[in-house]
Design a protein around this motif. Structure first.
Motif, PDB file in Angstrom:
ATOM      1  N   LEU A 286       0.797  -1.231   0.000  1.00 29.44           N
ATOM      2  CA  LEU A 286       0.000   0.000   0.000  1.00 29.44           C
ATOM      3  C   LEU A 286       0.833   1.287   0.000  1.00 29.44           C
ATOM      4  CD1 LEU A 286      -2.775   1.353   0.051  1.00 29.44           C
ATOM      5  CD2 LEU A 286      -2.790   1.084   2.553  1.00 29.44           C
ATOM      6  N   PRO A 287       1.811   1.472   0.901  1.00 27.42           N
ATOM      7  CA  PRO A 287       2.535   2.750   0.906  1.00 27.42           C
ATOM      8  C   PRO A 287       3.259   3.042  -0.407  1.00 27.42           C
ATOM      9  CG  PRO A 287       2.876   1.586   2.966  1.00 27.42           C
ATOM     10  CD  PRO A 287       2.215   0.617   2.035  1.00 27.42           C
ATOM     11  N   ALA A 288       3.952   2.050  -0.949  1.00 31.14           N
ATOM     12  CA  ALA A 288       4.707   2.268  -2.188  1.00 31.14           C
ATOM     13  C   ALA A 288       3.777   2.561  -3.358  1.00 31.14           C
ATOM     14  CB  ALA A 288       5.574   1.049  -2.500  1.00 31.14           C
ATOM     15  N   LYS A 329       2.391   5.207   5.776  1.00 30.26           N
ATOM     16  CA  LYS A 329       3.698   4.618   6.089  1.00 30.26           C
ATOM     17  C   LYS A 329       3.881   4.494   7.605  1.00 30.26           C
ATOM     18  CE  LYS A 329       6.278   6.633   2.209  1.00 30.26           C
ATOM     19  NZ  LYS A 329       7.466   7.467   1.901  1.00 30.26           N
ATOM     20  N   GLU A 330       3.581   5.575   8.312  1.00 29.20           N
ATOM     21  CA  GLU A 330       3.743   5.579   9.764  1.00 29.20           C
ATOM     22  C   GLU A 330       2.840   4.535  10.419  1.00 29.20           C
ATOM     23  OE1 GLU A 330       3.499   8.709  13.550  1.00 29.20           O
ATOM     24  OE2 GLU A 330       2.815   9.328  11.556  1.00 29.20           O
ATOM     25  N   LEU A 331       1.625   4.406   9.890  1.00 29.38           N
ATOM     26  CA  LEU A 331       0.695   3.416  10.431  1.00 29.38           C
ATOM     27  C   LEU A 331       1.254   2.006  10.257  1.00 29.38           C
ATOM     28  CD1 LEU A 331      -2.108   2.816  11.640  1.00 29.38           C
ATOM     29  CD2 LEU A 331      -3.005   2.741   9.301  1.00 29.38           C
ATOM     30  N   TYR A 389      11.202  -2.426   0.949  1.00 31.99           N
ATOM     31  CA  TYR A 389      10.641  -1.107   1.264  1.00 31.99           C
ATOM     32  C   TYR A 389      10.632  -0.857   2.775  1.00 31.99           C
ATOM     33  CZ  TYR A 389       7.372   2.836   0.827  1.00 31.99           C
ATOM     34  OH  TYR A 389       6.772   4.080   0.854  1.00 31.99           O
ATOM     35  N   GLU A 390      11.104   0.321   3.164  1.00 29.70           N
ATOM     36  CA  GLU A 390      11.091   0.698   4.579  1.00 29.70           C
ATOM     37  C   GLU A 390      10.011   1.759   4.796  1.00 29.70           C
ATOM     38  OE1 GLU A 390      12.763  -0.810   6.825  1.00 29.70           O
ATOM     39  OE2 GLU A 390      14.084  -1.972   5.509  1.00 29.70           O
ATOM     40  N   SER A 395      11.160   8.932   0.368  1.00 35.00           N
ATOM     41  CA  SER A 395      10.450   8.490  -0.817  1.00 35.00           C
ATOM     42  C   SER A 395      11.253   7.431  -1.541  1.00 35.00           C
ATOM     43  CB  SER A 395      10.160   9.661  -1.759  1.00 35.00           C
ATOM     44  OG  SER A 395       9.495   9.213  -2.906  1.00 35.00           O
ATOM     45  N   HIS A 396      10.585   6.368  -1.969  1.00 31.10           N
ATOM     46  CA  HIS A 396      11.258   5.263  -2.671  1.00 31.10           C
ATOM     47  C   HIS A 396      10.827   5.195  -4.134  1.00 31.10           C
ATOM     48  CE1 HIS A 396      12.411   3.439   1.272  1.00 31.10           C
ATOM     49  NE2 HIS A 396      11.262   3.951   1.647  1.00 31.10           N
ATOM     50  N   VAL A 397       9.793   5.893  -4.499  1.00 30.14           N
ATOM     51  CA  VAL A 397       9.152   5.683  -5.799  1.00 30.14           C
ATOM     52  C   VAL A 397       9.176   6.967  -6.606  1.00 30.14           C
ATOM     53  CG1 VAL A 397       7.028   4.974  -6.958  1.00 30.14           C
ATOM     54  CG2 VAL A 397       7.655   3.950  -4.769  1.00 30.14           C
TER      55      VAL A 397
END
Length: 398
Positions: A286-288, A329-331, A389-390, A395-397
């Protein structure tokens, strides 16, 4: 939105504490003998026995299939259907998580329409005959499957998750009792909770969304974001459990009518090839995927950001959308959601499967509903990103 829209849901929804006790009364209006599809955990907790007692009080006979041990497969469907026919049942009751409910959906349709469950994928075969009445009773606050007309069954010979969606797969009756979710372990609460949130988010940003689905999706996001941590930290918090059950139900209604998007398209191949439970694989992705989709869905994600924080009411839409992504992400970090590497999937095996998974994800049709429609190459790149993914603010994407 197109010129008109459709909203489908179960004929009857019993919701609230002690709603489970209505299963006998509801079943008596549908038939005389039920096949209960459940699992060993529900049996050990006494829920299967309680269900049979509620049925017996209303003179409804029952038999049980407890073979569901993981994500639903065509083997479970075949085994349960044999019992259904042998015992001359005329109702199906699912009691458990999404795997039990999806298996029961397949039984309800095949019992009257015949064939192999895979025949119905992509509507190659239409279920024209009315299904056997199906009463769906979820025991986790996450899948929303009790309110959807889709089932996902793994083809064990091809290692492919078959996403099958037709109106006849909708349960006739949903019984949503938050008391049944009190037994959910902490890690299941986390994974199914983020799964429900992904349903709500994806139905809201979907190209097929419409005002009625938006109403359910927005309400679901409020219930879930406001209560998931309380349910996670204190599994006995019945108020939080009740809110999560309602949020999951509303998200189910939303996504069965607006459809899901890229997260679900990518999630199914991971489950099929690496046997990661659906809730976890959705949460891992989901986050990515939100990062990937953000620029094409600023306004919609801004609404989510303002649900996460009242302070965001004064933010620009872009800042609120950024807050939505960082909050998700934090969740995931707070809920101890692992990435694919942390789950224990071998990197070489995963890299080798990435091309097939991206092909299968695209073929499912779900990515076409995403606000930013990906190419197969972009999906493959997202798989590689998600592997390690962390859940940080970085941002990774692209």
């Amino acid at each position: 939105m197109e010129d008109y829209a459709v909203l489908r849901m179960p004929q009857t929804i019993n919701y609230g504490r002690h709603a489970f006790e209505k299963v006998g009364e509801e079943s008596a209006t549908k038939g005389k003998k039920a096949l209960i599809i459940s699992d060993k955990v529900m049996d050990d907790l006494g829920n299967v026995s309680d269900c049979r007692n509620f049925l017996s009080k209303e003179s409804v006979d029952s038999t049980v299939y407890l073979g569901v041990e993981s994500e639903p497969t065509d083997i479970y469907v075949r085994e349960a259907l044999e019992i259904f026919k042998k015992e001359q049942c005329d109702i199906v009751i699912s009691l458990g998580g999404g795997s039990c409910i999806d298996t029961a959906k397949a039984i309800a349709v095949l019992a009257t329409n015949g064939g192999y469950i895979g025949d119905y994928m992509g509507s190659k075969k239409l279920a024209d005959a009315d299904p056997v009445p199906h009463i769906a009773i979820p025991t986790t606050g996450g899948t929303g499957s009790e309110a959807t007309d889709a089932t996902v069954i793994t083809n064990t010979s091809k290692d492919v998750k078959m996403m099958i969606k037709q109106p006849t797969f909708m349960p006739a009756i949903a019984i949503v009792d938050p008391l049944l979710s009190l037994s959910s372990p902490q890690h299941v609460t986390a994974a199914t909770g983020v799964d429900a949130l992904s349903h709500a988010i994806e139905s809201y940003i979907s190209k097929q969304s419409h005002p009625m689905t938006d109403m359910f999706a927005l309400s679901a996001m409020k219930f879930i974001t406001g209560n998931i941590m309380s349910a996670y930290k204190d599994g006995e918090n019945i108020d939080a459990r009740e809110a999560m059950a309602l949020g999951s139900l509303q998200a189910g209604i939303a996504f069965t009518n607006a459809s899901v998007c890229l997260v679900h398209g990518m999630s199914r191949p991971i489950g099929a090839l690496f046997h990661v439970p659906h809730g976890y694989s959705n949460a891992m992705l989901l986050p990515a995927v939100l990062e990937f989709s953000k620029e094409a869905s600023i306004n919609r994600l801004a609404d989510l950001g303002r649900i996460f924080s009242l302070e965001a009411s004064d933010y620009t839409n872009e800042d609120a959308a950024n807050l939505a992504v960082s909050s998700v992400k934090e969740l995931c970090l707070k809920l101890n959601i692992p990435n694919l590497r942390g789950w224990g999937i071998d990197k070489q095996d995963f890299d080798s499967a990435a091309s097939k998974m991206s092909e299968d994800a695209l073929a499912s049709g779900s990515p076409a509903n995403n606000p930013r429609i990906p190419t197969q190459m972009e999906i493959e790149e997202l798989y590689h990103i998600c592997y390690s993914y962390e859940f940080t603010t970085e941002s990774h994407v692209r």
